[in-house]
Design an enzyme around this catalytic site. Structure first.
Site, PDB file in Angstrom:
ATOM      1  N   SER A  46      -2.882 -31.741 -19.346  1.00  0.00           N
ATOM      2  CA  SER A  46      -2.920 -30.340 -19.688  1.00  0.00           C
ATOM      3  C   SER A  46      -2.829 -30.112 -21.192  1.00  0.00           C
ATOM      4  CB  SER A  46      -1.796 -29.625 -18.925  1.00  0.00           C
ATOM      5  OG  SER A  46      -2.037 -28.257 -18.851  1.00  0.00           O
TER       6      SER A  46
ATOM      7  N   ASP B 259     -12.414 -35.363 -30.455  1.00  0.00           N
ATOM      8  CA  ASP B 259     -13.698 -34.726 -30.767  1.00  0.00           C
ATOM      9  C   ASP B 259     -13.859 -34.426 -32.250  1.00  0.00           C
ATOM     10  OD1 ASP B 259     -14.130 -34.869 -28.081  1.00  0.00           O
ATOM     11  OD2 ASP B 259     -14.282 -32.711 -27.728  1.00  0.00           O
TER      12      ASP B 259
ATOM     13  N   LYS C  76      -6.347 -32.514 -16.283  1.00  0.00           N
ATOM     14  CA  LYS C  76      -5.883 -31.197 -15.848  1.00  0.00           C
ATOM     15  C   LYS C  76      -6.355 -30.179 -16.870  1.00  0.00           C
ATOM     16  CE  LYS C  76      -3.071 -27.715 -14.780  1.00  0.00           C
ATOM     17  NZ  LYS C  76      -2.958 -26.459 -15.566  1.00  0.00           N
TER      18      LYS C  76
END
Length: 416
Positions: free
Chosen positions: A320, A331, A345
């Site tokens: 999460s 990224d 999640k």
């Protein structure tokens, strides 16, 4: 009814419901968040909850017909009205097919709320329930009433204020020990290897529960190690202090450990991630009607310099909010992820406190990484995969940390 936003993982909720370890006095797994309207994040999700409730179905009378028959005709005992109500709600929620949309009973919800706030009133000890239904002290917290009174790891708490607690749920046992600061709780304890029972009278206090631990690595004094266990209300302040302290001690590279971090607050995830990246979109929320809202990193982070080596440790317990951080680091090429694939999640829950103080968590959106990836039920694959076996865990051989140290050392050598 209050709506509040949080990012959480179902395995963390399971700790609230069934429990593996609590902070005696105590805490639970860390899940809660701010009320709607306080933060930009909660406002964003809150808009979707402002619609008028739909009309109640007329055929709901069928439920009561069935219940009346069960209550009058069933051979065995029947649940009370609260149990029946919770059972009916959970049955409806199961039909949604979403494990993160769920109902939490009032007792667990209260522990849930206090834990994310980062403080509670109690004695300060980590406990668990063993296979025999006994409450066992894992460790008293440093400098807290439990330690000062003499509680030790391995102690078995049999009674609280004279009441037997063996066989009691972990939540109920925890709530008996918790209480207002300044009040006294009496614990009857069995200490393995000691004859007879021990009695402890402990004055409860306000206990702060830090989510960040840090140290300079002995084997590499120019690397600072930071362990983040949860994204709570105080996490970013604790993180900043840890970074500054490590820099004062000479740290030139950093290892951030978010293994087994189940998540927490969306606002905290953004604040923490902003310490490592600056100005760029770090997460985007996506609703089922196609609307999207990006959240940019806040400026002024302490470790945004790309020349400062950063390694982030992740595993299948990183979920999460942890995955928001890991996804942004990956990224945006700010650091290197080491370890195992994360939990996967990628959903956002709106949390409602109902009239009886129970808690309803409703999935309202998914979130995307900076590259636009929806990691729900997918997880994030680290740049360097290092598996940690059960045998290595038992032998306390942390090969993932060892690999992270090697990478940080090579980066330092390359930049010198």
């Amino acid at each position: 009814m209050r709506g509040i936003l949080r990012i959480l993982v179902i395995s963390a909720v399971a700790v609230v419901m069934t429990g593996t370890a609590y902070l005696a006095g105590f805490g639970t797994s860390w899940l809660m968040t701010h009320q709607m309207g306080i933060t930009e994040a909660t406002q964003a999700v809150g808009r979707s909850s402002q619609q008028a409730p739909s009309a109640r179905p007329e055929n709901f009378d069928v439920f009561w017909e069935a219940w009346d028959i069960i209550r009058s005709q069933f051979y065995g005992p029947v649940p009370d009205e609260r149990e029946m109500t919770y059972g009916a709600i959970r049955g409806v929620l199961r039909e949604l097919g979403d494990p993160n949309t769920l109902l939490i009973d009032p007792k667990a919800a209260e522990l849930d709320r206090t834990q994310l706030e980062g403080e509670f009133e109690g004695i300060g000890a980590v406990v668990t329930m063993n296979e025999d239904g006994q409450l066992v002290v894992i460790s008293p917290m440093e400098g807290q009433p439990a330690m000062e009174a003499g509680l030790q790891a391995g102690d078995i708490i049999l009674k609280v204020d004279g009441q037997e607690i063996t066989g009691m749920s972990l939540t109920d046992a925890v709530l008996l020990i918790r209480g207002p600061r300044g009040t006294t709780v009496r614990l009857t304890v069995l200490r393995p290897g000691t004859e007879g029972l021990l009695e402890f009278e402990i004055v409860r206090a306000r206990i702060e529960t830090p989510t960040v631990a840090h140290r300079i690595l002995e084997e590499s004094p120019d690397i600072g190690y930071i362990r983040l266990s949860l994204f709570g209300e105080r996490s970013v302040d604790e993180l900043k202090q840890a970074i500054l302290d490590l820099q004062d001690q000479g740290a030139k590279a950093f290892i951030l450990d978010i293994r087994n971090n189940p998540g927490g607050l969306l606002s905290s995830a953004i604040e923490v991630t902003s310490q490592f990246v600056s100005g760029e979109v770090i997460v985007t929320e996506k609703w089922n009607d196609g609307r999207q809202r990006p959240f940019r990193a806040q400026r002024g982070g302490l470790l945004t310099d790309p020349d400062v080596p950063l390694v982030v440790l992740v595993n299948k317990g990183s979920a999460s909010a942890s995955e928001i951080l890991a996804g942004a680091i990956h990224d945006l090429h700010r650091g290197i992820l080491v370890g195992e694939e994360t939990f996967g999640k990628g959903s956002v829950q709106q949390v409602y406190t109902l009239s009886d103080k129970s808690q309803l968590n409703v999935t309202v959106a998914h979130w995307l990484t900076p590259n636009g990836d929806d990691i729900n039920e997918q997880g994030i694959l680290p740049d360097v995969v290092v598996t940690l076996t059960d045998e290595q865990i038992q032998a306390q051989e942390d090969v993932q940390l060892e690999r992270a140290i090697e990478i940080a050392q090579k980066q330092l050598a390359g930049s010198s």
